[in-house]
Design a protein around this motif. Sequence first.
Motif, PDB file in Angstrom:
ATOM      1  N   TYR A 148       0.861  -1.181   0.000  1.00  0.00           N
ATOM      2  CA  TYR A 148       0.000   0.000   0.000  1.00  0.00           C
ATOM      3  C   TYR A 148       0.898   1.233   0.000  1.00  0.00           C
ATOM      4  N   ILE A 149       0.705   2.134  -0.965  1.00  0.00           N
ATOM      5  CA  ILE A 149       1.471   3.372  -1.026  1.00  0.00           C
ATOM      6  C   ILE A 149       0.625   4.521  -0.482  1.00  0.00           C
ATOM      7  N   LYS A 150      -0.535   4.686  -1.010  1.00  0.00           N
ATOM      8  CA  LYS A 150      -1.523   5.666  -0.549  1.00  0.00           C
ATOM      9  C   LYS A 150      -2.860   5.253  -1.131  1.00  0.00           C
ATOM     10  N   ASN A 151      -3.919   5.937  -0.754  1.00  0.00           N
ATOM     11  CA  ASN A 151      -5.234   5.565  -1.249  1.00  0.00           C
ATOM     12  C   ASN A 151      -5.237   5.547  -2.779  1.00  0.00           C
ATOM     13  N   GLY A 152      -5.562   4.395  -3.367  1.00  0.00           N
ATOM     14  CA  GLY A 152      -5.642   4.261  -4.811  1.00  0.00           C
ATOM     15  C   GLY A 152      -4.326   3.945  -5.502  1.00  0.00           C
ATOM     16  N   VAL A 153      -3.239   3.752  -4.744  1.00  0.00           N
ATOM     17  CA  VAL A 153      -1.934   3.430  -5.333  1.00  0.00           C
ATOM     18  C   VAL A 153      -1.320   2.246  -4.599  1.00  0.00           C
ATOM     19  N   VAL A 154      -0.916   1.217  -5.366  1.00  0.00           N
ATOM     20  CA  VAL A 154      -0.222   0.059  -4.803  1.00  0.00           C
ATOM     21  C   VAL A 154       1.053  -0.187  -5.607  1.00  0.00           C
ATOM     22  N   PHE A 155       1.975  -0.912  -5.000  1.00  0.00           N
ATOM     23  CA  PHE A 155       3.251  -1.232  -5.642  1.00  0.00           C
ATOM     24  C   PHE A 155       3.457  -2.738  -5.542  1.00  0.00           C
ATOM     25  N   ASP A 156       3.782  -3.380  -6.673  1.00  0.00           N
ATOM     26  CA  ASP A 156       3.953  -4.835  -6.670  1.00  0.00           C
ATOM     27  C   ASP A 156       5.419  -5.262  -6.620  1.00  0.00           C
ATOM     28  N   GLY A 157       6.315  -4.327  -6.363  1.00  0.00           N
ATOM     29  CA  GLY A 157       7.746  -4.627  -6.326  1.00  0.00           C
ATOM     30  C   GLY A 157       8.459  -4.191  -7.598  1.00  0.00           C
ATOM     31  N   LYS A 158       7.697  -3.953  -8.668  1.00  0.00           N
ATOM     32  CA  LYS A 158       8.260  -3.507  -9.943  1.00  0.00           C
ATOM     33  C   LYS A 158       7.544  -2.270 -10.473  1.00  0.00           C
ATOM     34  N   THR A 159       6.225  -2.226 -10.301  1.00  0.00           N
ATOM     35  CA  THR A 159       5.400  -1.215 -10.955  1.00  0.00           C
ATOM     36  C   THR A 159       4.403  -0.608  -9.978  1.00  0.00           C
ATOM     37  N   TYR A 160       4.167   0.710 -10.131  1.00  0.00           N
ATOM     38  CA  TYR A 160       3.093   1.371  -9.387  1.00  0.00           C
ATOM     39  C   TYR A 160       1.796   1.206 -10.178  1.00  0.00           C
ATOM     40  N   TRP A 161       0.725   0.882  -9.454  1.00  0.00           N
ATOM     41  CA  TRP A 161      -0.584   0.681 -10.054  1.00  0.00           C
ATOM     42  C   TRP A 161      -1.563   1.641  -9.395  1.00  0.00           C
ATOM     43  N   CYS A 162      -2.370   2.330 -10.238  1.00  0.00           N
ATOM     44  CA  CYS A 162      -3.331   3.310  -9.726  1.00  0.00           C
ATOM     45  C   CYS A 162      -4.760   2.833  -9.982  1.00  0.00           C
ATOM     46  N   LEU A 163      -5.632   3.117  -9.038  1.00  0.00           N
ATOM     47  CA  LEU A 163      -7.027   2.721  -9.134  1.00  0.00           C
ATOM     48  C   LEU A 163      -7.681   3.432 -10.318  1.00  0.00           C
ATOM     49  N   SER A 164      -8.281   2.662 -11.197  1.00  0.00           N
ATOM     50  CA  SER A 164      -8.823   3.204 -12.450  1.00  0.00           C
ATOM     51  C   SER A 164      -9.924   4.227 -12.219  1.00  0.00           C
ATOM     52  N   THR A 165     -10.683   4.103 -11.149  1.00  0.00           N
ATOM     53  CA  THR A 165     -11.802   5.021 -10.904  1.00  0.00           C
ATOM     54  C   THR A 165     -11.327   6.418 -10.497  1.00  0.00           C
ATOM     55  N   LEU A 166     -10.046   6.569 -10.168  1.00  0.00           N
ATOM     56  CA  LEU A 166      -9.512   7.877  -9.783  1.00  0.00           C
ATOM     57  C   LEU A 166      -8.870   8.598 -10.966  1.00  0.00           C
ATOM     58  N   ARG A 167      -8.898   8.009 -12.127  1.00  0.00           N
ATOM     59  CA  ARG A 167      -8.244   8.553 -13.316  1.00  0.00           C
ATOM     60  C   ARG A 167      -9.096   9.656 -13.943  1.00  0.00           C
ATOM     61  N   SER A 168      -8.397  10.720 -14.391  1.00  0.00           N
ATOM     62  CA  SER A 168      -9.093  11.768 -15.155  1.00  0.00           C
ATOM     63  C   SER A 168      -8.639  11.700 -16.621  1.00  0.00           C
ATOM     64  N   ASN A 169      -9.116  12.575 -17.468  1.00  0.00           N
ATOM     65  CA  ASN A 169      -8.860  12.489 -18.913  1.00  0.00           C
ATOM     66  C   ASN A 169      -7.418  12.780 -19.329  1.00  0.00           C
ATOM     67  N   LEU A 170      -6.715  13.650 -18.644  1.00  0.00           N
ATOM     68  CA  LEU A 170      -5.385  14.076 -19.084  1.00  0.00           C
ATOM     69  C   LEU A 170      -4.262  13.280 -18.426  1.00  0.00           C
ATOM     70  N   ILE A 171      -4.465  12.017 -18.183  1.00  0.00           N
ATOM     71  CA  ILE A 171      -3.511  11.178 -17.467  1.00  0.00           C
ATOM     72  C   ILE A 171      -2.588  10.472 -18.462  1.00  0.00           C
ATOM     73  N   THR A 172      -1.281  10.419 -18.105  1.00  0.00           N
ATOM     74  CA  THR A 172      -0.328   9.712 -18.961  1.00  0.00           C
ATOM     75  C   THR A 172       0.196   8.430 -18.319  1.00  0.00           C
ATOM     76  N   GLY A 173       0.121   8.310 -17.004  1.00  0.00           N
ATOM     77  CA  GLY A 173       0.630   7.119 -16.346  1.00  0.00           C
ATOM     78  C   GLY A 173       0.412   7.162 -14.844  1.00  0.00           C
ATOM     79  N   CYS A 174       0.890   6.119 -14.186  1.00  0.00           N
ATOM     80  CA  CYS A 174       0.737   5.994 -12.736  1.00  0.00           C
ATOM     81  C   CYS A 174       2.123   6.022 -12.093  1.00  0.00           C
ATOM     82  N   GLY A 175       2.251   6.726 -10.961  1.00  0.00           N
ATOM     83  CA  GLY A 175       3.493   6.778 -10.197  1.00  0.00           C
ATOM     84  C   GLY A 175       3.205   6.678  -8.718  1.00  0.00           C
ATOM     85  N   ALA A 176       4.216   6.816  -7.911  1.00  0.00           N
ATOM     86  CA  ALA A 176       4.075   6.691  -6.451  1.00  0.00           C
ATOM     87  C   ALA A 176       3.097   7.710  -5.873  1.00  0.00           C
ATOM     88  N   ASP A 177       2.970   8.867  -6.505  1.00  0.00           N
ATOM     89  CA  ASP A 177       2.051   9.887  -6.018  1.00  0.00           C
ATOM     90  C   ASP A 177       0.656   9.776  -6.604  1.00  0.00           C
TER      91      ASP A 177
END
Length: 181
Positions: A148-177
């Motif tokens: 668990y990194i923060k609400n809506g963000v997890v890390f699997d040891g290689k990649t940060y993953w962001c919760l899809s429902t928190l995404r807006s239109n101008l998004i390019t990727g997911c990071g720790a923040d």
Amino acid sequence: MNQKNWGYFSSLAKRCILAGLVGTISSGCMSIDTDRNRLSSEAKNSTNIDTSSKDVRVDNSQNIDIKGNDVSVSSKTSTTMTDRNEEQAESIDKNTKVTQKNSASPKITSGRYWIGGTDQGLEVVGNRYRYYTEGGEQPWQNISNLKYIKNGVVFDGKTYWCLSTLRSNLITGCGADGWIR
């Protein structure tokens, strides 16, 4: 023993007790017992002080017992003074117990997580997760493998993953923040 001598005796006893406590702390552990769920330690110290008018003996013992989240500390200091034919004894006992409560780690929200710009995804349901792509899904794994990194963000040891429902239109990727613009 008259009142004036008792005051001197009491003051000397307090100094001896303090010296004995310092001796116990500095002498370290004399024995340690361990097993899978418990750590126990005991330290003992004894000091004799001989003066022309009094003989003083200070005995110290300290027990520390750690079991799970509980820590118990017991200490005892005894002072015995002999003044010619008269003996005076004083003892101090101290027992302390501390329990550390486990703070629950933040909960990873169930849902679909993305890294952005790919067909890869990570699905979290309850206490398990799995990776998926357009080509199919992988087997379920225990959620304890995710951090668990923060609400809506997890890390699997290689990649940060962001919760899809928190995404807006101008998004390019997911990071720790979170989602990156």
